[in-house]
Design an enzyme around this catalytic site. Structure first.
Site, short mmCIF file in Angstrom:
data_model
loop_
_atom_site.label_atom_id
_atom_site.label_comp_id
_atom_site.label_asym_id
_atom_site.label_seq_id
_atom_site.Cartn_x
_atom_site.Cartn_y
_atom_site.Cartn_z
N TYR A 182 0.83 -1.21 0.00
CA TYR A 182 0.00 0.00 0.00
C TYR A 182 0.86 1.26 0.00
CZ TYR A 182 -3.78 -3.29 1.15
OH TYR A 182 -4.67 -4.34 1.16
N HIS A 220 -0.07 -11.97 0.61
CA HIS A 220 -1.10 -11.11 0.02
C HIS A 220 -1.96 -11.85 -1.01
CE1 HIS A 220 -1.85 -6.53 -0.44
NE2 HIS A 220 -2.95 -7.18 -0.69
P1 NAP Z 1 -14.24 -0.68 1.00
O1 NAP Z 1 -13.89 -0.75 2.43
O2 NAP Z 1 -15.28 -1.59 0.47
O3 NAP Z 1 -14.66 0.80 0.61
C1 NAP Z 1 -13.86 1.91 0.90
C2 NAP Z 1 -14.56 3.15 0.40
O4 NAP Z 1 -15.80 3.32 1.11
C3 NAP Z 1 -13.75 4.42 0.61
O5 NAP Z 1 -13.95 5.23 -0.51
C4 NAP Z 1 -14.39 5.06 1.84
O6 NAP Z 1 -14.32 6.46 1.84
C5 NAP Z 1 -15.82 4.62 1.67
N1 NAP Z 1 -16.52 4.56 2.96
C6 NAP Z 1 -16.15 3.88 4.07
N2 NAP Z 1 -17.03 4.03 5.05
C7 NAP Z 1 -18.00 4.84 4.56
C8 NAP Z 1 -19.19 5.39 5.10
N3 NAP Z 1 -19.57 5.08 6.34
N4 NAP Z 1 -19.96 6.19 4.29
C9 NAP Z 1 -19.58 6.46 3.03
N5 NAP Z 1 -18.46 5.99 2.46
C10 NAP Z 1 -17.67 5.17 3.22
O7 NAP Z 1 -12.95 -0.88 0.08
P2 NAP Z 1 -11.47 -1.37 0.20
O8 NAP Z 1 -10.59 -0.28 0.71
O9 NAP Z 1 -11.13 -1.99 -1.12
O10 NAP Z 1 -11.48 -2.61 1.24
C11 NAP Z 1 -11.26 -2.48 2.61
C12 NAP Z 1 -9.86 -2.93 3.02
O11 NAP Z 1 -9.64 -4.29 2.70
C13 NAP Z 1 -8.73 -2.23 2.25
O12 NAP Z 1 -8.57 -0.88 2.64
C14 NAP Z 1 -7.58 -3.14 2.56
O13 NAP Z 1 -7.09 -2.92 3.86
C15 NAP Z 1 -8.25 -4.49 2.42
N6 NAP Z 1 -8.11 -5.08 1.06
C16 NAP Z 1 -7.36 -6.21 0.93
C17 NAP Z 1 -7.18 -6.78 -0.33
C18 NAP Z 1 -6.37 -8.04 -0.47
O14 NAP Z 1 -6.04 -8.42 -1.60
N7 NAP Z 1 -6.06 -8.70 0.62
C19 NAP Z 1 -7.77 -6.19 -1.47
C20 NAP Z 1 -8.54 -5.05 -1.30
C21 NAP Z 1 -8.72 -4.52 -0.02
P3 NAP Z 1 -13.25 7.31 2.71
O15 NAP Z 1 -11.96 6.60 2.65
O16 NAP Z 1 -13.26 8.64 2.03
O17 NAP Z 1 -13.78 7.39 4.12
#
Ligand code: NAP
Length: 283
Positions: free
Chosen positions: A55, A113
């Site tokens: 990241y 990962h």
């Molecule tokens: P997500 O959590 O599904 O969505 C994140 C988005 O939702 C951001 O734009 C955030 O905005 C918004 N958001 C969060 N809470 C909100 C709320 N209460 N109201 C409105 N909007 C909201 O997406 P993600 O980041 O892909 O997944 C979560 C985590 O999983 C990642 O950050 C990472 O740590 C992990 N991940 C792991 C892998 C893997 O391969 N292992 C792949 C993808 C993700 P703001 O940031 O502006 O608040």
């Protein structure tokens, strides 16, 4: 105050809060606000912070290190090694670098990962060495399908794989078919990443989005809280929504005590049916 329901067994690692905090792409957010959001999340009990060497090419680990400075004991800290680094020596080196950026002496869980081309047996040997060295308390995997989990289990033996972190949200429910039962049967936590569809959350202008809103309104909750509660209806599941704004963190933390009724679950299940395929998708 977070309710008792909020914590659950994380593989063999004891209890961890069901809702955590993701950090993917946080290097693009306002840094001070993102740090404030992570800290607010810790205050609300969202102790599980998920990051990765990938990241922001290490920048996000640096940001997390700043956010948790002086509060390490409150955190269940998870980071990941990229497959390209996941040889025996490469994994040991990558972990040391992550620890330095995170300004800590230990990770609570260290993940591969996604499956790569280096021999898994070497990655797992490195994970076990890191555990003996007390640089990590446990290890797990990410984006592993059932066959890959079987292979990991064959190498490690039971009680070693703490979690499998996979794509799981309302429009992506394939993991429920075979992966979730596998994890439940083997005492492995299933950590749902991108629980809001990585920012592609169902709009209230669609029929499906309206169902979420209706359930939410009747429970004094929000659609996103309902979505998290739906994913968390199975006791092996954890989730790590990413939020770089304090208001978002507060909303997400508010899902901790929401337990959906059977009727509510059926309504959502009908609107967001799981696909017939059980092949694992990655974001
Ligand atoms: P997500 O959590 O599904 O969505 C994140 C988005 O939702 C951001 O734009 C955030 O905005 C918004 N958001 C969060 N809470 C909100 C709320 N209460 N109201 C409105 N909007 C909201 O997406 P993600 O980041 O892909 O997944 C979560 C985590 O999983 C990642 O950050 C990472 O740590 C992990 N991940 C792991 C892998 C893997 O391969 N292992 C792949 C993808 C993700 P703001 O940031 O502006 O608040």
């Amino acid at each position: 105050m977070l309710g008792h329901m909020h914590r659950r067994a994380f593989g063999h690692m004891g209890e961890v809060p069901a809702i955590g905090q993701g950090t993917w792409k946080m290097e693009r957010d306002d840094r001070d606000e993102a740090i404030a959001a992570l800290r607010r999340g810790l205050g609300l009990g969202l102790a599980h912070i998920d990051t990765a060497e990938l990241y922001g090419a290490g920048d996000v680990e640096g940001l997390v290190g700043e956010a948790i400075a002086g509060r390490r004991d409150e955190v269940f800290l998870v980071s990941k090694v990229v497959p390209e680094h996941a040889t025996y020596e490469g994994t040991l080196r990558a972990c040391d670098k992550s620890l330095r950026r995170l300004r800590t002496d230990r990770l609570d869980c260290y993940l591969l990962h996604w499956p790569g081309s280096h021999a898994l047996v070497d990655t797992i040997r490195a994970f076990e060495q890191l555990r003996r060295d007390e640089k990590i308390r446990s290890w797990g995997v990410s984006n592993f399908d059932v066959a890959e989990l079987d292979a990991a289990l064959e190498i490690s033996g039971p009680g070693r794989i703490a979690c499998n972190q996979v794509l799981y949200h309302l429009d992506e429910r394939g993991v429920e078919r075979a992966l979730l039962p596998w994890c439940a049967n083997h005492g492995v936590a299933l950590v749902a990443y991108s629980p809001f569809g990585a920012g592609n959350f169902p709009s209230e202008r669609t029929a499906r989005g309206r169902v979420l809103s209706e359930v939410a309104r009747s429970r004094g909750a929000t659609p996103r809280q309902v979505a998290l509660a739906f994913l968390l209806r199975h006791p092996s599941v954890f989730t790590i929504p990413k939020a770089a704004r304090v208001a978002h963190i507060e909303e997400n933390a508010g899902a901790a005590d929401l337990v959906l009724t059977g009727d509510e679950i059926r309504r959502i299940d009908t609107e967001f049916p799981r696909s017939d395929s059980d092949s694992l998708r990655m974001i």
